[in-house]
Design a protein around this motif. Sequence first.
Motif, PDB file in Angstrom:
ATOM      1  N   VAL A 148      18.808  11.426  29.408  1.00 33.39           N
ATOM      2  CA  VAL A 148      20.083  11.642  28.829  1.00 33.39           C
ATOM      3  C   VAL A 148      20.351  10.812  27.114  1.00 33.39           C
ATOM      4  CG1 VAL A 148      22.593  10.679  29.035  1.00 33.39           C
ATOM      5  CG2 VAL A 148      21.065  11.538  30.967  1.00 33.39           C
ATOM      6  N   ARG A 149      19.602   9.677  27.158  1.00 36.36           N
ATOM      7  CA  ARG A 149      20.042   9.230  25.802  1.00 36.36           C
ATOM      8  C   ARG A 149      19.081  10.045  24.878  1.00 36.36           C
ATOM      9  NH1 ARG A 149      20.472   3.597  25.094  1.00 36.36           N
ATOM     10  NH2 ARG A 149      18.444   3.431  23.785  1.00 36.36           N
ATOM     11  N   ASN A 150      18.136  10.565  25.094  1.00 39.12           N
ATOM     12  CA  ASN A 150      17.379  11.364  23.984  1.00 39.12           C
ATOM     13  C   ASN A 150      18.216  12.724  23.851  1.00 39.12           C
ATOM     14  OD1 ASN A 150      14.981   9.971  23.649  1.00 39.12           O
ATOM     15  ND2 ASN A 150      13.979  10.936  25.422  1.00 39.12           N
ATOM     16  N   ARG A 161      31.697   8.668  26.802  1.00 39.88           N
ATOM     17  CA  ARG A 161      32.707   9.545  27.611  1.00 39.88           C
ATOM     18  C   ARG A 161      32.139  11.033  27.766  1.00 39.88           C
ATOM     19  NH1 ARG A 161      38.004   9.082  28.740  1.00 39.88           N
ATOM     20  NH2 ARG A 161      38.141   7.178  27.475  1.00 39.88           N
ATOM     21  N   THR A 162      31.325  11.080  26.739  1.00 44.07           N
ATOM     22  CA  THR A 162      30.713  12.720  26.774  1.00 44.07           C
ATOM     23  C   THR A 162      29.486  12.836  28.133  1.00 44.07           C
ATOM     24  OG1 THR A 162      30.641  13.052  24.332  1.00 44.07           O
ATOM     25  CG2 THR A 162      28.731  14.220  25.603  1.00 44.07           C
ATOM     26  N   VAL A 163      29.066  11.768  28.628  1.00 41.11           N
ATOM     27  CA  VAL A 163      28.036  11.817  29.579  1.00 41.11           C
ATOM     28  C   VAL A 163      29.103  12.178  30.841  1.00 41.11           C
ATOM     29  CG1 VAL A 163      26.743  10.593  31.231  1.00 41.11           C
ATOM     30  CG2 VAL A 163      26.372  10.457  28.573  1.00 41.11           C
ATOM     31  N   ARG A 203      29.167  15.970  32.986  1.00 37.14           N
ATOM     32  CA  ARG A 203      28.644  15.491  34.580  1.00 37.14           C
ATOM     33  C   ARG A 203      29.815  16.195  35.340  1.00 37.14           C
ATOM     34  NH1 ARG A 203      29.921   9.734  36.021  1.00 37.14           N
ATOM     35  NH2 ARG A 203      32.058  10.812  35.932  1.00 37.14           N
ATOM     36  N   ASP A 204      31.051  16.348  34.845  1.00 41.58           N
ATOM     37  CA  ASP A 204      32.096  16.772  35.852  1.00 41.58           C
ATOM     38  C   ASP A 204      32.413  18.112  35.433  1.00 41.58           C
ATOM     39  OD1 ASP A 204      32.334  14.183  36.890  1.00 41.58           O
ATOM     40  OD2 ASP A 204      34.245  13.629  35.701  1.00 41.58           O
ATOM     41  N   ASN A 205      32.138  18.447  34.314  1.00 39.57           N
ATOM     42  CA  ASN A 205      32.321  20.069  33.713  1.00 39.57           C
ATOM     43  C   ASN A 205      31.056  20.241  32.844  1.00 39.57           C
ATOM     44  OD1 ASN A 205      33.155  22.113  32.663  1.00 39.57           O
ATOM     45  ND2 ASN A 205      35.091  20.939  31.595  1.00 39.57           N
ATOM     46  N   PRO A 206      30.183  21.030  33.374  1.00 39.96           N
ATOM     47  CA  PRO A 206      28.873  21.283  32.790  1.00 39.96           C
ATOM     48  C   PRO A 206      29.173  22.372  31.655  1.00 39.96           C
ATOM     49  CG  PRO A 206      28.502  21.341  35.028  1.00 39.96           C
ATOM     50  CD  PRO A 206      30.134  21.131  34.899  1.00 39.96           C
TER      51      PRO A 206
END
Length: 888
Positions: free
Chosen positions: A95-97, A121-123, A127-130
């Motif tokens: 995720v960090r990369n 917030r992006t993560v 996650r909830d809305n791909p």
Amino acid sequence: MATHADDPSHASEVTVSFTLNGTPVAVTTDAQRSLLSVLREDFGITSPKSACEPQGHCGCCTVLIDGRPRLSCVLRIPKAQGRQIETMEGFSEEVRNQLADSFQEAGGCQCGFCIPGISVRTVALVRDNPHPTRSEIARALRPHLCRCTGYTKIIDAIELFATARRGESRSRPAADGRVGSRLHRYRGRELVLGEFRFVDDRMTRGALAAAMRFSDHPRALVRGIDVAPALRLPGVHRVITASDVPGERYVGLIVRDWPVLVALGEETRCVGDVLAVVVADNPRAARRGATAIEVDYEIREPITNPHDALRADAPPIHPNGNLLGRSSIRRGDVEAAFAGSAHVVEDTYETQRIEHMFLEPEACLAVPGIRESDGAATLTVYSQGQGVFDDQRQIAEVLNWNPDRVRVELVSTGGAFGGKEDMSIQGQTALAAALCGRPVKCTLTRPESFRLHPKRHPMKITAKLACDRDGRLTALHARIIGDTGAYASVGAKVLERAAGHATGPYRVPCVDVESSAAYTNNPPCGAMRGFGVNQAAFAVENLLNRLAARVGIDGWEIRWRNALDRGDRCCSGQVLDKPFGLKRTLEAVRDAYRGAKYAGIACGMKNVGIGNGMPDLGKAVVCVDGPDRVTIRTGFTEMGQGLFTVCVQVACQETGLPPERFTVVTDTSEELGCGQTTASRGTVLAGMAVQDAARKLRADLDAGRSLGDLVGRKYRGDYACTDTTKLGADVPNPKTHLTYGYATQVVILDDEGKLAKVIAAHDVGRVINPTLLEGQIEGAVHMGLGYALTEEMVVEGGHVQSSTVNSLGVLRAHHMPEVKVIFIEEPDPETVYGARGVGEIGLVPTAPAVAGALEAFDGIHRRRLPMKDSPAARAILRGNPNAGGDAR
């Protein structure tokens, strides 16, 4: 003085257990502390930033609590009991990369201070809305502020991250780093992931904390300062007042009129005046001490109107009176030109005070040391200022030391926009460290920042503009007065620049312009992006629209007929004898302007370099530190504009070495003093100096030597423009500036009068890095739209009324229209690869273009900023636009 080394437990302490990034933890602490404070100070988690605590208005402190994004600065630590808390540090490497790659490729990171919070917030969002849409992303970003990017590239980055999470990654070949490539921002990965250490992120063993005691009144005689109540508090080590200053108490970039500490028997000049500095074990103890100090005042009536300040019977704010500076330009017979003109319009325009609202509040860390050669005490000062050599000089003067005992290192700043040119707390922090013999760090709260640093000048401009029957301009008469507040800063130069650009980028044969900077007891005003030019543009562009209506032509045509060409003389009297692309920017927007139902248009020009008789210097040293390591040292500041990236690209272009070989540093270890990072000159001056140094390194490489052979070698680069003349100089052909940037912008409204689109066409000379350049213009347009419609720092009676971030009216992501950027490349033969600075020109035309679009929509000619009465502003301000649904 009394010393309290221990801070005993308080009755309000609690023990709280929670899971932090997958690890169970517990902390015993004051129940009133925020989760943010505990994460940063107790656990060393510095990716969530403190930018407005405890307001919860900026989003920089966002963390995941039980999987949901929350603002940690408003959550008291007991509320964390039993919760799962996750920060950037706890995300998987995958995720960090993906975050780092997405934000770097899109250019979604400039200064980087706000980005870790946005990334958290992006993560959660993806996650909830791909498959988030751009409008869904913008709405999700409502709790967040970014002052640099204009949000376009942040939304681009989040789209890229969503693509990566879906396994649809797209890769772009790595840039070679040369001029014209989209090289990723220097240290961009660290900024995105929160690994970069800003000043307040730096933890030093044994460090004390400092807090300032500010004046309660804008104008009052200080009769007594009782520090005893502060010294009785646990954790307080020392209270410093004016009597403790061993050297110069007054500092200033141009005029030394600003005291680092106000003394007994002196009059305060604004609520940003510092009366005492409290040094304690931690920031909370220092602030309790500052609050406890009792001050005896004789309160006096403040002078808050610049016109009142210039009255003959006004009390003097400074010994030399209340007029800081006056600039004038007179050319031709203005009255005769008016008499012979077909159309004359006259009006008065007013612009407001604006807060920079850089996301990183002022912070400074000073660390004492001993010089081995002679045992002399030294200081290393970590500064976020825009001129480390000016910091070094002024700190040394305060301490009464030789400057070589003070080393100032720039820590790339989380935004500045001119607001960090003056010393803010560097002098007081350095003094505290020197007196206590221990490292000292000071960080301002947001309300303290509001009252201390200089703002954008509010101005009142009365102007008369005339043209012939064909719409060609004949004369301008203008009188400009600016409220420069309590201290000089660079206020005289701001008003000088307003005068020198009063005609805009147009031919006006007869000119009579005078500008005045007046001291008041309001917070000081100084440099801010545009530096007086955007205030002047609001007046002249509005008058131009009125003349167009009189003549019977549209806004584009009157600008085309009067646009400066090569060989013409601009307002300051300078003959523009080099190529430039102003008319090409007009051509680029013509069809869009004429094809829109409700559109406004405005042009702009903005000086590059200080000029006006002052030298513009570029200095750099390129050092070969190892067989694969080269350090570029410059005297200029990286503050989000991408200067260090540009330095790397120039070095790559000249040496042929790859970008990963280069490190960029700004400090005072080499004699590279070249003044402030200001006047849109960083790219040009630093670029010229790095180019000079890098060519010398290339010569050695071409001679067959390797970097390994050259370890220890230093290559110095220098550039100087020393042939500019003072504004109003009595010379046949004045040259007030090295070069200029030029632009035309069009603002389009929809059928409800709301912002729909901005088209920004800019002559940039040469594109060094398209991604960075786009981001600069988009960010400037964002700032210009806020300036036009919603932003204002309200000051009444010398007191700041805009005490919160939300009260400033800065636009959020969901407020922004589409922004289309068009680059025109008309190289300047005197600059590095022909580039022109663009840091400020991006917002010069924006507000008048908005005003023109609004007038096309409702027929109202608006004379004051911000235009809150407009349908465009009402659409933004309706409801509660600044809070997200999950803000707390």
